[in-house]
Design a protein around this motif. Structure first.
Motif, PDB file in Angstrom:
ATOM      1  N   ARG A 176      37.921 -16.462 -53.201  1.00 25.84           N
ATOM      2  CA  ARG A 176      38.932 -15.418 -53.283  1.00 25.84           C
ATOM      3  C   ARG A 176      38.536 -14.304 -54.250  1.00 25.84           C
ATOM      4  O   ARG A 176      37.882 -14.558 -55.264  1.00 25.84           O
ATOM      5  CB  ARG A 176      40.277 -16.021 -53.717  1.00 25.84           C
ATOM      6  CG  ARG A 176      40.881 -16.959 -52.685  1.00 25.84           C
ATOM      7  CD  ARG A 176      42.145 -17.610 -53.201  1.00 25.84           C
ATOM      8  NE  ARG A 176      43.213 -16.647 -53.459  1.00 25.84           N
ATOM      9  CZ  ARG A 176      44.084 -16.222 -52.530  1.00 25.84           C
ATOM     10  NH1 ARG A 176      44.016 -16.672 -51.301  1.00 25.84           N
ATOM     11  NH2 ARG A 176      45.029 -15.349 -52.855  1.00 25.84           N
ATOM     12  N   ILE A 177      38.961 -13.104 -53.915  1.00 26.14           N
ATOM     13  CA  ILE A 177      38.857 -11.956 -54.815  1.00 26.14           C
ATOM     14  C   ILE A 177      40.262 -11.457 -55.092  1.00 26.14           C
ATOM     15  O   ILE A 177      41.099 -11.393 -54.188  1.00 26.14           O
ATOM     16  CB  ILE A 177      37.976 -10.828 -54.212  1.00 26.14           C
ATOM     17  CG1 ILE A 177      37.857  -9.662 -55.226  1.00 26.14           C
ATOM     18  CG2 ILE A 177      38.505 -10.346 -52.873  1.00 26.14           C
ATOM     19  CD1 ILE A 177      36.831  -8.613 -54.820  1.00 26.14           C
ATOM     20  N   VAL A 178      40.540 -11.149 -56.354  1.00 21.04           N
ATOM     21  CA  VAL A 178      41.827 -10.600 -56.756  1.00 21.04           C
ATOM     22  C   VAL A 178      41.553  -9.382 -57.630  1.00 21.04           C
ATOM     23  O   VAL A 178      40.797  -9.479 -58.609  1.00 21.04           O
ATOM     24  CB  VAL A 178      42.682 -11.624 -57.525  1.00 21.04           C
ATOM     25  CG1 VAL A 178      44.064 -11.049 -57.806  1.00 21.04           C
ATOM     26  CG2 VAL A 178      42.802 -12.932 -56.749  1.00 21.04           C
ATOM     27  N   LEU A 179      42.145  -8.251 -57.282  1.00 16.70           N
ATOM     28  CA  LEU A 179      41.892  -7.020 -58.030  1.00 16.70           C
ATOM     29  C   LEU A 179      43.174  -6.237 -58.201  1.00 16.70           C
ATOM     30  O   LEU A 179      44.184  -6.488 -57.546  1.00 16.70           O
ATOM     31  CB  LEU A 179      40.818  -6.178 -57.335  1.00 16.70           C
ATOM     32  CG  LEU A 179      41.100  -5.625 -55.939  1.00 16.70           C
ATOM     33  CD1 LEU A 179      41.889  -4.310 -55.979  1.00 16.70           C
ATOM     34  CD2 LEU A 179      39.794  -5.387 -55.196  1.00 16.70           C
ATOM     35  N   TYR A 214      43.514  -0.710 -48.869  1.00 12.79           N
ATOM     36  CA  TYR A 214      42.801  -1.961 -49.088  1.00 12.79           C
ATOM     37  C   TYR A 214      42.758  -2.895 -47.874  1.00 12.79           C
ATOM     38  O   TYR A 214      41.738  -3.575 -47.675  1.00 12.79           O
ATOM     39  CB  TYR A 214      43.340  -2.676 -50.324  1.00 12.79           C
ATOM     40  CG  TYR A 214      42.677  -2.158 -51.581  1.00 12.79           C
ATOM     41  CD1 TYR A 214      41.372  -2.511 -51.896  1.00 12.79           C
ATOM     42  CD2 TYR A 214      43.347  -1.276 -52.419  1.00 12.79           C
ATOM     43  CE1 TYR A 214      40.742  -2.010 -53.031  1.00 12.79           C
ATOM     44  CE2 TYR A 214      42.722  -0.767 -53.560  1.00 12.79           C
ATOM     45  CZ  TYR A 214      41.419  -1.143 -53.853  1.00 12.79           C
ATOM     46  OH  TYR A 214      40.794  -0.635 -54.963  1.00 12.79           O
ATOM     47  N   PRO A 215      43.790  -2.977 -47.051  1.00 14.75           N
ATOM     48  CA  PRO A 215      43.636  -3.823 -45.860  1.00 14.75           C
ATOM     49  C   PRO A 215      42.426  -3.437 -45.017  1.00 14.75           C
ATOM     50  O   PRO A 215      41.657  -4.303 -44.564  1.00 14.75           O
ATOM     51  CB  PRO A 215      44.957  -3.601 -45.103  1.00 14.75           C
ATOM     52  CG  PRO A 215      45.946  -3.306 -46.188  1.00 14.75           C
ATOM     53  CD  PRO A 215      45.178  -2.477 -47.183  1.00 14.75           C
ATOM     54  N   ARG A 216      42.226  -2.141 -44.809  1.00 20.39           N
ATOM     55  CA  ARG A 216      41.068  -1.684 -44.040  1.00 20.39           C
ATOM     56  C   ARG A 216      39.769  -1.899 -44.798  1.00 20.39           C
ATOM     57  O   ARG A 216      38.749  -2.329 -44.225  1.00 20.39           O
ATOM     58  CB  ARG A 216      41.226  -0.200 -43.694  1.00 20.39           C
ATOM     59  CG  ARG A 216      42.364   0.094 -42.735  1.00 20.39           C
ATOM     60  CD  ARG A 216      42.479   1.576 -42.411  1.00 20.39           C
ATOM     61  NE  ARG A 216      43.007   2.351 -43.520  1.00 20.39           N
ATOM     62  CZ  ARG A 216      42.289   3.143 -44.302  1.00 20.39           C
ATOM     63  NH1 ARG A 216      40.994   3.276 -44.106  1.00 20.39           N
ATOM     64  NH2 ARG A 216      42.853   3.825 -45.290  1.00 20.39           N
ATOM     65  N   ALA A 221      34.480  -4.727 -45.717  1.00 18.53           N
ATOM     66  CA  ALA A 221      33.554  -5.206 -46.751  1.00 18.53           C
ATOM     67  C   ALA A 221      33.279  -6.709 -46.657  1.00 18.53           C
ATOM     68  O   ALA A 221      32.558  -7.243 -47.501  1.00 18.53           O
ATOM     69  CB  ALA A 221      34.105  -4.866 -48.134  1.00 18.53           C
ATOM     70  N   GLY A 222      33.842  -7.395 -45.679  1.00 20.42           N
ATOM     71  CA  GLY A 222      33.534  -8.797 -45.503  1.00 20.42           C
ATOM     72  C   GLY A 222      34.610  -9.765 -45.959  1.00 20.42           C
ATOM     73  O   GLY A 222      34.337 -10.960 -46.135  1.00 20.42           O
ATOM     74  N   PHE A 223      35.841  -9.281 -46.112  1.00 19.81           N
ATOM     75  CA  PHE A 223      36.935 -10.129 -46.574  1.00 19.81           C
ATOM     76  C   PHE A 223      38.044 -10.214 -45.528  1.00 19.81           C
ATOM     77  O   PHE A 223      38.241  -9.287 -44.733  1.00 19.81           O
ATOM     78  CB  PHE A 223      37.543  -9.573 -47.871  1.00 19.81           C
ATOM     79  CG  PHE A 223      36.621  -9.606 -49.047  1.00 19.81           C
ATOM     80  CD1 PHE A 223      36.502 -10.746 -49.822  1.00 19.81           C
ATOM     81  CD2 PHE A 223      35.868  -8.489 -49.380  1.00 19.81           C
ATOM     82  CE1 PHE A 223      35.642 -10.777 -50.909  1.00 19.81           C
ATOM     83  CE2 PHE A 223      35.016  -8.508 -50.472  1.00 19.81           C
ATOM     84  CZ  PHE A 223      34.907  -9.665 -51.234  1.00 19.81           C
ATOM     85  N   VAL A 224      38.768 -11.302 -45.565  1.00 18.86           N
ATOM     86  CA  VAL A 224      40.038 -11.404 -44.870  1.00 18.86           C
ATOM     87  C   VAL A 224      41.112 -10.963 -45.851  1.00 18.86           C
ATOM     88  O   VAL A 224      41.217 -11.512 -46.960  1.00 18.86           O
ATOM     89  CB  VAL A 224      40.312 -12.845 -44.398  1.00 18.86           C
ATOM     90  CG1 VAL A 224      41.695 -12.942 -43.763  1.00 18.86           C
ATOM     91  CG2 VAL A 224      39.242 -13.298 -43.418  1.00 18.86           C
ATOM     92  N   PHE A 225      41.881  -9.979 -45.481  1.00 23.07           N
ATOM     93  CA  PHE A 225      42.947  -9.481 -46.350  1.00 23.07           C
ATOM     94  C   PHE A 225      44.027 -10.538 -46.474  1.00 23.07           C
ATOM     95  O   PHE A 225      44.523 -11.064 -45.471  1.00 23.07           O
ATOM     96  CB  PHE A 225      43.514  -8.178 -45.771  1.00 23.07           C
ATOM     97  CG  PHE A 225      44.601  -7.570 -46.585  1.00 23.07           C
ATOM     98  CD1 PHE A 225      44.310  -6.910 -47.764  1.00 23.07           C
ATOM     99  CD2 PHE A 225      45.923  -7.662 -46.176  1.00 23.07           C
ATOM    100  CE1 PHE A 225      45.318  -6.329 -48.516  1.00 23.07           C
ATOM    101  CE2 PHE A 225      46.934  -7.088 -46.920  1.00 23.07           C
ATOM    102  CZ  PHE A 225      46.631  -6.421 -48.094  1.00 23.07           C
ATOM    103  N   GLY A 281      42.044 -11.107 -51.445  1.00 18.44           N
ATOM    104  CA  GLY A 281      41.379 -11.358 -50.174  1.00 18.44           C
ATOM    105  C   GLY A 281      40.526 -12.599 -50.245  1.00 18.44           C
ATOM    106  O   GLY A 281      40.300 -13.162 -51.321  1.00 18.44           O
ATOM    107  N   VAL A 282      40.046 -13.037 -49.094  1.00 16.80           N
ATOM    108  CA  VAL A 282      39.220 -14.235 -48.971  1.00 16.80           C
ATOM    109  C   VAL A 282      37.922 -13.852 -48.277  1.00 16.80           C
ATOM    110  O   VAL A 282      37.924 -13.146 -47.256  1.00 16.80           O
ATOM    111  CB  VAL A 282      39.944 -15.328 -48.161  1.00 16.80           C
ATOM    112  CG1 VAL A 282      39.074 -16.573 -48.025  1.00 16.80           C
ATOM    113  CG2 VAL A 282      41.285 -15.683 -48.809  1.00 16.80           C
TER     114      VAL A 282
END
Length: 288
Positions: A176-179, A214-216, A221-225, A281-282
């Motif tokens: 996961r990424i959190v920003l 960010y959803p787009r 960039a390779g993540f699932v929102f 995102g994941v």
């Protein structure tokens, strides 16, 4: 909204090098905004929360916790902290989760300050920091981290897609990424734009994101929102109020002179259109 030229990493790093002592006095080891629930805000304003500095320090730690619990990490896993600042969030999260944290920043003085903090806390075996630009290829192996944290670092990054793409490479699939980021909740009217432009210019902020940005971007960039929260009411106004009270204090003004005035952002209080986003995102599995 048309803002100033995009900030460059070397300019951001130099600005933080010049203000390490001031930021430590204002924010302590957690160099970011605070988080207040309505009850917490009411309690602080009623005088039960101590000094504005103490209130801000507690609230900044609460914001760190809001992000940390979304990382979903376990003891022994690795977190990349993009824009690790003075090291407070990395040290706190390492203590709370048992994970290893590697922080990166464009400020050499922050690297020294954060490294000293980790050593003083007895965590230098699990928490480390290095000078690194997140908009360039990162010096880490592919899929070598279990989570990525970016707490108020993307506010300085114009090349957000590049930063997210580099983060995706070093994050394992399913990690996961959190920003966080500032964003334009609604078009900022002309009469309010000068206050926002001054803030962006004086603090080397990038152009404001839109609510649908960010959803787009995550998808590309390779993540699932996974999640996006507008936490403006819990962060912006109460933080700006405490910063103003601290910056207006005689001791703070005597110590930091003209620079102290930059931290009184009362002119932003009417700008409800300037918002604060929490985004998660994941990492998508690699193709094939």
């Amino acid at each position: 909204m048309n803002l100033i030229a995009a900030p460059q990493s070397d300019r951001v790093g130099a600005a933080y090098d010049e203000t390490v002592e001031l930021h430590s006095e204002l924010f302590g080891d957690d160099l970011h905004f605070g988080f207040w629930s309505p009850d917490q805000e009411e309690g602080d304003r009623d005088g039960g929360g101590g000094t504005p500095y103490e209130q801000l320090a507690r609230a900044s730690r609460r914001l760190t916790d809001e992000f940390a619990r979304r990382l979903h990490v376990r003891p022994g896993q690795r977190i990349l902290d993009i824009g690790s600042g003075a090291g407070g969030p990395a040290v706190h999260i390492a203590k709370a989760t048992g994970a290893e944290v590697v922080g990166i920043t464009v400020s050499s003085d922050q690297v020294r300050q954060a490294t000293a903090l980790a050593e003083n806390e007895g965590l230098s075996d699990r928490v480390s920091f290095r000078l690194c630009d997140a908009t360039r290829p990162l010096p880490f192996a592919e899929s070598s981290f279990d989570a990525v944290l970016a707490l108020e670092s993307f506010i300085h990054i114009e090349a957000r897609h590049a930063a997210l793409t580099h983060a995706a490479r070093v994050l394992r699939p399913g990690g996961r990424i959190v920003l966080s980021d500032f964003f334009e909740r609604s078009p900022i009217p002309p009469e309010k734009q000068p206050a926002v432009e001054r803030y962006c210019r004086e603090f080397n902020l990038s152009r404001l994101a839109k609510s649908d940005f960010y959803p787009r971007l995550f998808q590309n960039a390779g993540f699932v929102f996974a999640e996006q929260l507008d936490i403006t009411e819990a962060t912006m106004r109460p933080t700006i109020l405490r910063m103003g009270e601290i910056a207006q204090g005689q001791e703070f003004r005597d110590r930091f002179g003209e620079r102290a005035a930059h931290y009184d952002r009362s002119d932003l209080l009417p700008v409800w259109e300037l918002g604060y986003l929490l985004v998660a995102g994941v990492r998508r599995p690699s193709a094939g």
